[in-house]
Scaffold this motif. Structure first.
Motif, PDB file in Angstrom:
ATOM      1  N   GLY A  29       0.809  -1.219   0.000  1.00 34.61           N
ATOM      2  CA  GLY A  29       0.000   0.000   0.000  1.00 34.61           C
ATOM      3  C   GLY A  29       0.837   1.262   0.000  1.00 34.61           C
ATOM      4  N   GLY A  30       1.890   1.303   0.810  1.00 36.39           N
ATOM      5  CA  GLY A  30       2.764   2.477   0.836  1.00 36.39           C
ATOM      6  C   GLY A  30       3.500   2.668  -0.478  1.00 36.39           C
ATOM      7  N   SER A  31       3.927   1.561  -1.084  1.00 33.88           N
ATOM      8  CA  SER A  31       4.611   1.660  -2.377  1.00 33.88           C
ATOM      9  C   SER A  31       3.662   2.138  -3.470  1.00 33.88           C
ATOM     10  CB  SER A  31       5.196   0.293  -2.764  1.00 33.88           C
ATOM     11  OG  SER A  31       6.121  -0.133  -1.795  1.00 33.88           O
ATOM     12  N   LEU A  32       2.438   1.620  -3.462  1.00 24.83           N
ATOM     13  CA  LEU A  32       1.457   2.068  -4.448  1.00 24.83           C
ATOM     14  C   LEU A  32       1.117   3.547  -4.260  1.00 24.83           C
ATOM     15  CD1 LEU A  32      -1.035  -0.937  -4.579  1.00 24.83           C
ATOM     16  CD2 LEU A  32       0.494  -0.174  -6.389  1.00 24.83           C
ATOM     17  N   ALA A  33       1.044   3.986  -3.009  1.00 18.92           N
ATOM     18  CA  ALA A  33       0.732   5.400  -2.743  1.00 18.92           C
ATOM     19  C   ALA A  33       1.844   6.307  -3.252  1.00 18.92           C
ATOM     20  CB  ALA A  33       0.512   5.619  -1.251  1.00 18.92           C
ATOM     21  N   CYS A  34       3.085   5.898  -3.056  1.00 16.65           N
ATOM     22  CA  CYS A  34       4.204   6.712  -3.536  1.00 16.65           C
ATOM     23  C   CYS A  34       4.291   6.715  -5.060  1.00 16.65           C
ATOM     24  CB  CYS A  34       5.514   6.203  -2.959  1.00 16.65           C
ATOM     25  SG  CYS A  34       5.684   6.515  -1.197  1.00 16.65           S
ATOM     26  N   ALA A  35       3.873   5.633  -5.695  1.00 15.01           N
ATOM     27  CA  ALA A  35       3.997   5.518  -7.145  1.00 15.01           C
ATOM     28  C   ALA A  35       2.805   6.083  -7.906  1.00 15.01           C
ATOM     29  CB  ALA A  35       4.169   4.049  -7.526  1.00 15.01           C
ATOM     30  N   TRP A  36       1.679   6.316  -7.252  1.00 11.46           N
ATOM     31  CA  TRP A  36       0.467   6.754  -7.948  1.00 11.46           C
ATOM     32  C   TRP A  36       0.609   8.176  -8.447  1.00 11.46           C
ATOM     33  CZ3 TRP A  36      -3.446  10.424  -7.169  1.00 11.46           C
ATOM     34  CH2 TRP A  36      -4.595  10.223  -7.923  1.00 11.46           C
ATOM     35  N   ALA A  37       0.139   8.405  -9.651  1.00  7.45           N
ATOM     36  CA  ALA A  37       0.103   9.753 -10.218  1.00  7.45           C
ATOM     37  C   ALA A  37      -1.328  10.045 -10.630  1.00  7.45           C
ATOM     38  CB  ALA A  37       1.026   9.843 -11.430  1.00  7.45           C
ATOM     39  N   PRO A  38      -1.796  11.260 -10.410  1.00  4.33           N
ATOM     40  CA  PRO A  38      -3.177  11.571 -10.787  1.00  4.33           C
ATOM     41  C   PRO A  38      -3.362  11.474 -12.293  1.00  4.33           C
ATOM     42  CG  PRO A  38      -2.042  13.548 -10.051  1.00  4.33           C
ATOM     43  CD  PRO A  38      -1.122  12.393  -9.817  1.00  4.33           C
ATOM     44  N   PRO A  39      -4.549  11.062 -12.734  1.00  7.08           N
ATOM     45  CA  PRO A  39      -4.787  10.969 -14.180  1.00  7.08           C
ATOM     46  C   PRO A  39      -4.811  12.354 -14.806  1.00  7.08           C
ATOM     47  CG  PRO A  39      -6.801  10.518 -12.953  1.00  7.08           C
ATOM     48  CD  PRO A  39      -5.702  10.653 -11.943  1.00  7.08           C
ATOM     49  N   THR A  40      -4.321  12.414 -16.026  1.00  9.08           N
ATOM     50  CA  THR A  40      -4.335  13.680 -16.746  1.00  9.08           C
ATOM     51  C   THR A  40      -5.645  13.798 -17.516  1.00  9.08           C
ATOM     52  OG1 THR A  40      -3.213  12.661 -18.617  1.00  9.08           O
ATOM     53  CG2 THR A  40      -1.830  13.727 -16.961  1.00  9.08           C
ATOM     54  N   ASP A  41      -6.061  15.025 -17.782  1.00  7.29           N
ATOM     55  CA  ASP A  41      -7.330  15.246 -18.473  1.00  7.29           C
ATOM     56  C   ASP A  41      -7.268  14.880 -19.949  1.00  7.29           C
ATOM     57  OD1 ASP A  41      -8.435  16.114 -16.149  1.00  7.29           O
ATOM     58  OD2 ASP A  41      -8.046  18.237 -16.557  1.00  7.29           O
ATOM     59  N   ASP A  42      -6.085  15.016 -20.565  1.00  6.50           N
ATOM     60  CA  ASP A  42      -5.974  14.749 -21.995  1.00  6.50           C
ATOM     61  C   ASP A  42      -5.819  13.264 -22.316  1.00  6.50           C
ATOM     62  OD1 ASP A  42      -3.495  14.605 -20.857  1.00  6.50           O
ATOM     63  OD2 ASP A  42      -2.437  15.584 -22.493  1.00  6.50           O
ATOM     64  N   ALA A  43      -5.645  12.434 -21.316  1.00  7.26           N
ATOM     65  CA  ALA A  43      -5.496  10.996 -21.568  1.00  7.26           C
ATOM     66  C   ALA A  43      -6.861  10.405 -21.913  1.00  7.26           C
ATOM     67  CB  ALA A  43      -4.920  10.295 -20.352  1.00  7.26           C
ATOM     68  N   GLU A  44      -6.887   9.606 -22.970  1.00  7.27           N
ATOM     69  CA  GLU A  44      -8.123   8.956 -23.375  1.00  7.27           C
ATOM     70  C   GLU A  44      -8.241   7.619 -22.666  1.00  7.27           C
ATOM     71  OE1 GLU A  44      -8.626   8.575 -27.534  1.00  7.27           O
ATOM     72  OE2 GLU A  44      -7.862  10.568 -27.956  1.00  7.27           O
ATOM     73  N   PRO A  45      -9.460   7.222 -22.294  1.00  8.71           N
ATOM     74  CA  PRO A  45      -9.613   5.907 -21.695  1.00  8.71           C
ATOM     75  C   PRO A  45      -9.329   4.830 -22.731  1.00  8.71           C
ATOM     76  CG  PRO A  45     -11.760   6.938 -22.042  1.00  8.71           C
ATOM     77  CD  PRO A  45     -10.715   7.948 -22.377  1.00  8.71           C
ATOM     78  N   PRO A  46      -8.843   3.681 -22.291  1.00  8.16           N
ATOM     79  CA  PRO A  46      -8.530   2.622 -23.253  1.00  8.16           C
ATOM     80  C   PRO A  46      -9.801   2.138 -23.950  1.00  8.16           C
ATOM     81  CG  PRO A  46      -8.359   1.798 -21.027  1.00  8.16           C
ATOM     82  CD  PRO A  46      -8.581   3.273 -20.930  1.00  8.16           C
ATOM     83  N   ASN A  47      -9.630   1.708 -25.189  1.00  9.93           N
ATOM     84  CA  ASN A  47     -10.748   1.201 -25.975  1.00  9.93           C
ATOM     85  C   ASN A  47     -11.139  -0.166 -25.444  1.00  9.93           C
ATOM     86  OD1 ASN A  47     -12.622   0.620 -27.869  1.00  9.93           O
ATOM     87  ND2 ASN A  47     -11.243   0.769 -29.646  1.00  9.93           N
ATOM     88  N   ARG A  48     -12.374  -0.301 -25.010  1.00 12.59           N
ATOM     89  CA  ARG A  48     -12.845  -1.553 -24.412  1.00 12.59           C
ATOM     90  C   ARG A  48     -13.715  -2.338 -25.398  1.00 12.59           C
ATOM     91  NH1 ARG A  48     -10.598  -2.455 -19.326  1.00 12.59           N
ATOM     92  NH2 ARG A  48     -10.258  -0.454 -18.372  1.00 12.59           N
TER      93      ARG A  48
END
Length: 154
Positions: A123-142
């Motif tokens: 959990g601590g490693s994931l918290a340090c590695a997480w970056a907020p999503p950017t607005d210009d990023a498109e969601p993956p095609n599902r």
């Protein structure tokens, strides 16, 4: 008469809306980091206060550091909830989680018999590695196929 099938469709649509809303909420924050951090506090609190029985032999893991285990466990759970609702402090919460989990190894029965320690490290490693999503990023095609919609197999 009561329209059972129409009501089921309404319930399914409402459930789908709730799930979609939760998915959007979850993607905007370090959800898994918070969940692992929250889960790390539970065994750290639990094991110093429980009396286990192994093959009929009582096993008490109570130590003089029971209060330390309680403080560390509660702080880890608070940090887990903080990661969900205050994403701005993710680096502080991640580093604090890692430090508390390392301190729990000698203080709280090997970090909750290694269960809390491993969850806290993840959990601590994931918290340090997480970056907020950017607005210009498109969601993956599902789409159902392996190829994007524009390109099909030749």
């Amino acid at each position: 008469m009561f329209d059972l099938y129409g009501r089921r469709r309404e319930v399914r649509a409402a459930a789908a809306d709730v799930r979609r809303g939760f998915r959007g909420w979850r993607r905007g924050r370090p959800f898994w980091a918070g969940l692992f951090t929250l889960a790390a506090g539970l065994p750290i609190i639990y094991f110093p206060y429980v009396h286990l029985t192994v093959a009929g032999i009582p096993l008490a893991l109570s130590t003089t550091a029971g209060a330390g285990a309680l403080i560390i466990g509660v702080l880890l759970m608070v940090l887990g909830v903080t990661l969900w609702f205050q994403q701005q402090v993710r680096a502080f919460a991640g580093i604090t989680t890692l430090l508390l989990v390392l301190v729990s190894f000698p203080v709280a029965n090997f970090g909750g018999l290694f269960l809390g320690m491993i969850c806290g490290l993840v959990g601590g490693s994931l918290a340090c590695a997480w970056a907020p999503p950017t607005d210009d990023a498109e969601p993956p095609n599902r789409s159902s196929g392996a190829f994007p919609v524009e390109e099909g197999p030749q």
